[in-house]
Each structure stands twice: as structure tokens, then as C-alpha cells.
Design a protein around this motif. Structure first.
Motif, PDB file in Angstrom:
ATOM      1  N   ARG A  45       0.848  -1.191   0.000  1.00 55.17           N
ATOM      2  CA  ARG A  45       0.000   0.000   0.000  1.00 55.17           C
ATOM      3  C   ARG A  45       0.877   1.231   0.000  1.00 55.17           C
ATOM      4  NH1 ARG A  45      -2.332  -2.371   4.545  1.00 55.17           N
ATOM      5  NH2 ARG A  45      -3.880  -3.882   3.882  1.00 55.17           N
ATOM      6  N   PHE A  46       0.417   2.243  -0.740  1.00 53.42           N
ATOM      7  CA  PHE A  46       0.983   3.584  -0.604  1.00 53.42           C
ATOM      8  C   PHE A  46      -0.129   4.416   0.026  1.00 53.42           C
ATOM      9  CE2 PHE A  46       3.389   1.930  -4.306  1.00 53.42           C
ATOM     10  CZ  PHE A  46       4.679   2.122  -3.839  1.00 53.42           C
ATOM     11  N   GLY A  47       0.041   4.808   1.267  1.00 50.45           N
ATOM     12  CA  GLY A  47      -1.050   5.468   1.979  1.00 50.45           C
ATOM     13  C   GLY A  47      -2.237   4.518   2.056  1.00 50.45           C
ATOM     14  N   ASP A  48      -3.407   4.949   1.609  1.00 50.58           N
ATOM     15  CA  ASP A  48      -4.542   4.017   1.622  1.00 50.58           C
ATOM     16  C   ASP A  48      -4.819   3.426   0.233  1.00 50.58           C
ATOM     17  OD1 ASP A  48      -5.565   6.264   0.498  1.00 50.58           O
ATOM     18  OD2 ASP A  48      -7.011   6.711   2.113  1.00 50.58           O
ATOM     19  N   HIS A  49      -3.851   3.606  -0.677  1.00 55.10           N
ATOM     20  CA  HIS A  49      -3.982   3.023  -2.015  1.00 55.10           C
ATOM     21  C   HIS A  49      -3.302   1.645  -2.025  1.00 55.10           C
ATOM     22  CE1 HIS A  49      -2.798   3.376  -6.548  1.00 55.10           C
ATOM     23  NE2 HIS A  49      -3.663   2.410  -6.316  1.00 55.10           N
ATOM     24  N   THR A  50      -4.118   0.585  -2.174  1.00 54.57           N
ATOM     25  CA  THR A  50      -3.564  -0.770  -2.218  1.00 54.57           C
ATOM     26  C   THR A  50      -3.149  -1.101  -3.646  1.00 54.57           C
ATOM     27  OG1 THR A  50      -4.986  -1.450  -0.405  1.00 54.57           O
ATOM     28  CG2 THR A  50      -4.019  -3.212  -1.735  1.00 54.57           C
ATOM     29  N   VAL A  51      -1.841  -1.218  -3.862  1.00 53.96           N
ATOM     30  CA  VAL A  51      -1.334  -1.492  -5.209  1.00 53.96           C
ATOM     31  C   VAL A  51      -1.254  -3.000  -5.454  1.00 53.96           C
ATOM     32  CG1 VAL A  51       0.622  -1.173  -6.771  1.00 53.96           C
ATOM     33  CG2 VAL A  51      -0.077   0.689  -5.254  1.00 53.96           C
ATOM     34  N   LEU A  52      -0.730  -3.736  -4.493  1.00 53.32           N
ATOM     35  CA  LEU A  52      -0.694  -5.193  -4.601  1.00 53.32           C
ATOM     36  C   LEU A  52      -1.570  -5.756  -3.493  1.00 53.32           C
ATOM     37  CD1 LEU A  52       3.144  -5.733  -5.195  1.00 53.32           C
ATOM     38  CD2 LEU A  52       1.341  -5.351  -6.899  1.00 53.32           C
TER      39      LEU A  52
ATOM     40  N   GLY B  76       0.237  -6.025 -18.168  1.00 56.47           N
ATOM     41  CA  GLY B  76      -0.930  -5.480 -17.496  1.00 56.47           C
ATOM     42  C   GLY B  76      -0.978  -3.988 -17.711  1.00 56.47           C
ATOM     43  N   PRO B  77      -2.135  -3.392 -17.453  1.00 56.98           N
ATOM     44  CA  PRO B  77      -2.291  -1.969 -17.721  1.00 56.98           C
ATOM     45  C   PRO B  77      -1.345  -1.121 -16.882  1.00 56.98           C
ATOM     46  CG  PRO B  77      -4.230  -2.855 -16.589  1.00 56.98           C
ATOM     47  CD  PRO B  77      -3.360  -4.014 -16.925  1.00 56.98           C
ATOM     48  N   SER B  78      -1.109   0.085 -17.355  1.00 60.33           N
ATOM     49  CA  SER B  78      -0.303   1.041 -16.620  1.00 60.33           C
ATOM     50  C   SER B  78      -0.915   1.260 -15.245  1.00 60.33           C
ATOM     51  CB  SER B  78      -0.282   2.336 -17.430  1.00 60.33           C
ATOM     52  OG  SER B  78       0.455   3.295 -16.760  1.00 60.33           O
ATOM     53  N   GLY B  79      -0.073   1.269 -14.228  1.00 60.61           N
ATOM     54  CA  GLY B  79      -0.563   1.467 -12.864  1.00 60.61           C
ATOM     55  C   GLY B  79      -0.993   0.189 -12.173  1.00 60.61           C
ATOM     56  N   SER B  80      -0.798  -0.976 -12.830  1.00 67.81           N
ATOM     57  CA  SER B  80      -1.256  -2.230 -12.220  1.00 67.81           C
ATOM     58  C   SER B  80      -0.251  -2.786 -11.208  1.00 67.81           C
ATOM     59  CB  SER B  80      -1.583  -3.264 -13.301  1.00 67.81           C
ATOM     60  OG  SER B  80      -0.441  -3.573 -14.059  1.00 67.81           O
ATOM     61  N   GLY B  81       0.910  -2.139 -11.058  1.00 69.10           N
ATOM     62  CA  GLY B  81       1.842  -2.557 -10.008  1.00 69.10           C
ATOM     63  C   GLY B  81       3.059  -3.324 -10.492  1.00 69.10           C
ATOM     64  N   LYS B  82       3.307  -3.340 -11.795  1.00 69.15           N
ATOM     65  CA  LYS B  82       4.425  -4.119 -12.338  1.00 69.15           C
ATOM     66  C   LYS B  82       5.771  -3.586 -11.832  1.00 69.15           C
ATOM     67  CE  LYS B  82       3.195  -3.194 -16.581  1.00 69.15           C
ATOM     68  NZ  LYS B  82       2.073  -2.236 -16.292  1.00 69.15           N
ATOM     69  N   THR B  83       5.950  -2.273 -11.937  1.00 63.59           N
ATOM     70  CA  THR B  83       7.205  -1.688 -11.459  1.00 63.59           C
ATOM     71  C   THR B  83       7.359  -1.875  -9.955  1.00 63.59           C
ATOM     72  OG1 THR B  83       7.345  -0.091 -13.255  1.00 63.59           O
ATOM     73  CG2 THR B  83       8.471   0.509 -11.212  1.00 63.59           C
ATOM     74  N   THR B  84       6.256  -1.769  -9.252  1.00 63.04           N
ATOM     75  CA  THR B  84       6.302  -1.970  -7.799  1.00 63.04           C
ATOM     76  C   THR B  84       6.825  -3.370  -7.463  1.00 63.04           C
ATOM     77  OG1 THR B  84       4.490  -0.405  -7.506  1.00 63.04           O
ATOM     78  CG2 THR B  84       4.893  -1.949  -5.695  1.00 63.04           C
ATOM     79  N   ILE B  85       6.401  -4.370  -8.205  1.00 61.23           N
ATOM     80  CA  ILE B  85       6.882  -5.732  -7.978  1.00 61.23           C
ATOM     81  C   ILE B  85       8.402  -5.804  -8.139  1.00 61.23           C
ATOM     82  CG2 ILE B  85       6.899  -8.055  -9.010  1.00 61.23           C
ATOM     83  CD1 ILE B  85       3.876  -7.545  -9.592  1.00 61.23           C
TER      84      ILE B  85
ATOM     85  N   LEU C 295      14.031  -1.795  -3.091  1.00 58.53           N
ATOM     86  CA  LEU C 295      13.866  -0.335  -3.164  1.00 58.53           C
ATOM     87  C   LEU C 295      12.565   0.091  -2.498  1.00 58.53           C
ATOM     88  CD1 LEU C 295      14.968   0.177  -6.895  1.00 58.53           C
ATOM     89  CD2 LEU C 295      16.274   0.781  -4.850  1.00 58.53           C
ATOM     90  N   GLU C 296      11.676  -0.870  -2.292  1.00 59.64           N
ATOM     91  CA  GLU C 296      10.440  -0.649  -1.539  1.00 59.64           C
ATOM     92  C   GLU C 296      10.307  -1.791  -0.540  1.00 59.64           C
ATOM     93  OE1 GLU C 296       8.346   1.807  -1.813  1.00 59.64           O
ATOM     94  OE2 GLU C 296       8.722   2.648  -3.811  1.00 59.64           O
ATOM     95  N   THR C 297       9.516  -1.579   0.505  1.00 55.29           N
ATOM     96  CA  THR C 297       9.272  -2.667   1.459  1.00 55.29           C
ATOM     97  C   THR C 297       7.806  -3.094   1.394  1.00 55.29           C
ATOM     98  OG1 THR C 297       8.864  -1.009   3.163  1.00 55.29           O
ATOM     99  CG2 THR C 297      11.068  -1.968   3.085  1.00 55.29           C
TER     100      THR C 297
END
Ligand SMILES: Nc1ncnc2c1ncn2[C@@H]1O[C@H](COP(=O)(O)OP(=O)(O)O)[C@@H](O)[C@H]1O
Ligand SMILES: [Mg+2]
Length: 261
Positions: free
Chosen positions: A20-27, A44-53, A60-62
Motif C-alpha cells: 500500500r501507498f497510503g490508503d492506495h492498495t497497489v498489490l 498489465g495496464p499502466s498502474g497495475s503494479g508491475k514496477t512496484t513488484i 527499493l520498496e518494502t
């Protein structure tokens, strides 16, 4: 899932990963595995969380919840006194050495020549002997077709050449896992193929585990063992490329492929 590799053959495992980023659940309780040596493409569409994975894998993220394992070891946790606790920087550094990432924007060190870019981490992170690192860097420049560019500065190279240097720099660390995030998206169209040819040779010629995010569906079809379709933080469909591109099951996948193909 039937394609899930056996425990010993797993290189990457996401188990109930929430980000989650704030209250936005990405995965959203994401589960998937990548086998040892397997080449998996995420679409998957842009914003679907691919880069986050990929950024989670690079530490680089927890994660907000859940566990990620690489080669059987938890990525962001370590065993201490018989308990799993958040990893210290030392553990993270060890893990990071095994994983290389190539970014859309190359991210070369602008003040270093090509050779310097490639040997920087092997010498300073792996403590490799400088001569050995230079010899290996020259081999890798051959592999990516830039043997004559070792003294160039990044600013003197085309985007496609810079990206091939970034690929060589990644390989110089002998990663177990290579992460590619839309590595051709910032390139002029006529430079894309030079980069894809190099990557296809690496994908078919090495046993490096690869996680690829790309909009180049032909490339994805050629190199992937499996394609995972993401939407709204979940894997909604996964299959070998012939199946996923040829006869996708989900309407969401069909819609996405119609838009990108
Ligand atoms: N550091 C961040 N802070 C807040 N939101 C973020 C951050 N990184 C990514 N996001 C959000 O997470 C979602 C997924 O982003 P991303 O993983 O980049 O998707 P993709 O690579 O599939 O396009 C997007 O809605 C994005 O805005
Ligand atoms: Mg992205």
C-alpha cells in the motif's frame, strides 16, 4: 497453480504480498512464483503494479504485508535468535548482490566512461580484482556489441547503446535474477531491435532467472516461459506465451491485448 515450480526449483516467491501507498492498495495479497532459470513476463495496464513488484524485489520498496523469498531466503527478513525479524542493511546488501535491474531510463553514471560504469559495482561491491573486472567488462561489451565504446561517456552514446551498457553493467554482477522494466520504452523505434536482440541472446543463452516487464509482445512471446497478466494488484491469468497471447481466457486479458497488439 499447475505451473507452480517445486519448492527447490523456485527462485522467487511472493506469498500474500500486500503493498500500500497510503490508503492506495497497489498489490493485494499477491501470490506467484518464478522458477530457477525461468523467464517470466509481467503484462498489465499502466498502474497495475508491475514496477512496484520489481522495486520490491530490488529492496527499493518494502512490503506492507506478506513475504517475498529469493532463492529460499526471505528478502526483507532474516532469522535471528530463531525468529524471523526485519532484515538489517547487511542482509539487504547480500540479497541485492544477487539481483540486477535494468531500468527504462538506463541510469548510467554520467560522469564515468562505459568501462567505469561496468566495473564500478564488481570492484566496490563484490571486491573483485580490478584487472579481472576489466577483463570481464570487455567480454560483456562484446556480448552487447559495444566493444569499441569502452572509453565513451554515456552522453556520447545513443539511447540504445546506453541501454546495452546498462545490460552489460547488470550482467557484470553475475546476478541470479535479472529484472527488466520496460527497457526499450524510452528508445527511438529504430534502436529497439538492437537491444531486444541482445536480451534475447541472454534469455536463451543463460540460466539467469528473468522477470521482464515489457510492451514488446513479440519479444515477450519469443523469450518467455510464462506470461502473467496483472490487473488490480492480482495475477488474473498466467500461461505460456502461445496460450496467453493465442487464446486468453479472461475478458480483461483479451481487452488489454486488443489495446496493445
Ligand atoms: N512511491 C509511490 N508513492 C505513491 N504511489 C505510488 C508509488 N509508486 C507507485 N505508486 C502507485 O502504485 C501504482 C502502481 O504503480 P506501478 O507499480 O508503477 O505500476 P506499473 O509499473 O504497472 O505501471 C500506481 O497507481 C502508482 O501511482
Ligand atoms: Mg511501470
Amino acid at each position: 497453480m499447475s505451473t507452480d515450480p517445486d519448492t527447490n526449483d523456485r527462485m522467487i516467491r511472493f506469498d500474500g504480498v500486500v503493498k500500500r501507498f497510503g490508503d492506495h492498495t497497489v498489490l493485494d495479497r499477491l501470490d506467484f512464483t518464478v522458477g530457477r532459470g525461468e523467464k517470466v513476463t509481467l503484462i498489465g495496464p499502466s498502474g497495475s503494479g508491475k514496477t512496484t513488484i520489481l522495486r520490491l524485489l530490488m529492496t527499493l520498496e518494502t512490503v506492507t504485508e506478506g513475504v517475498i523469498e529469493v532463492d529460499g531466503r526471505p528478502l526483507t527478513h532474516e532469522m535471528r535468535g530463531g525468529r524471523l525479524v526485519p532484515a538489517r542493511e547487511k542482509h539487504l546488501r547480500e540479497i541485492r548482490k544477487q539481483i540486477g535491474m535494468v531500468f527504462q531510463q538506463f541510469n548510467l553514471f554520467p560522469n564515468m566512461r562505459v568501462l567505469g560504469n561496468i566495473i564500478e559495482a564488481p570492484v566496490h561491491v563484490l571486491n573483485q580484482d580490478k584487472e579481472k573486472a576489466v577483463a570481464r567488462a570487455r567480454e560483456l561489451l562484446e556480448v552487447v556489441g559495444l566493444a569499441d565504446k569502452e572509453d565513451a561517456h554515456p552522453s556520447q552514446l545513443s539511447g540504445g547503446q546506453q541501454q546495452r551498457v546498462a545490460i552489460a553493467r547488470c550482467l557484470a554482477m553475475n546476478p541470479k535474477v535479472m529484472l527488466l522494466d520496460e527497457v526499450t520504452s524510452a528508445l527511438d523505434p529504430e534502436l529497439v531491435d538492437d537491444v531486444l536482440v541482445v536480451l534475447r541472446d541472454i534469455a536463451t543463452g543463460t540460466d539467469i532467472t528473468m522477470v521482464i516487464v515489457t510492451h514488446e509482445m513479440r519479444f515477450a512471446r519469443e523469450v518467455s516461459d510464462r506470461v502473467l497478466m496483472f490487473d488490480s494488484g492480482r495475477v488474473i491469468e498466467e500461461a505460456p506465451p502461445e496460450k496467453l497471447f493465442g487464446s486468453p481466457t479472461h475478458e480483461r486479458t483479451r481487452e488489454f491485448l486488443r489495446a496493445v497488439l
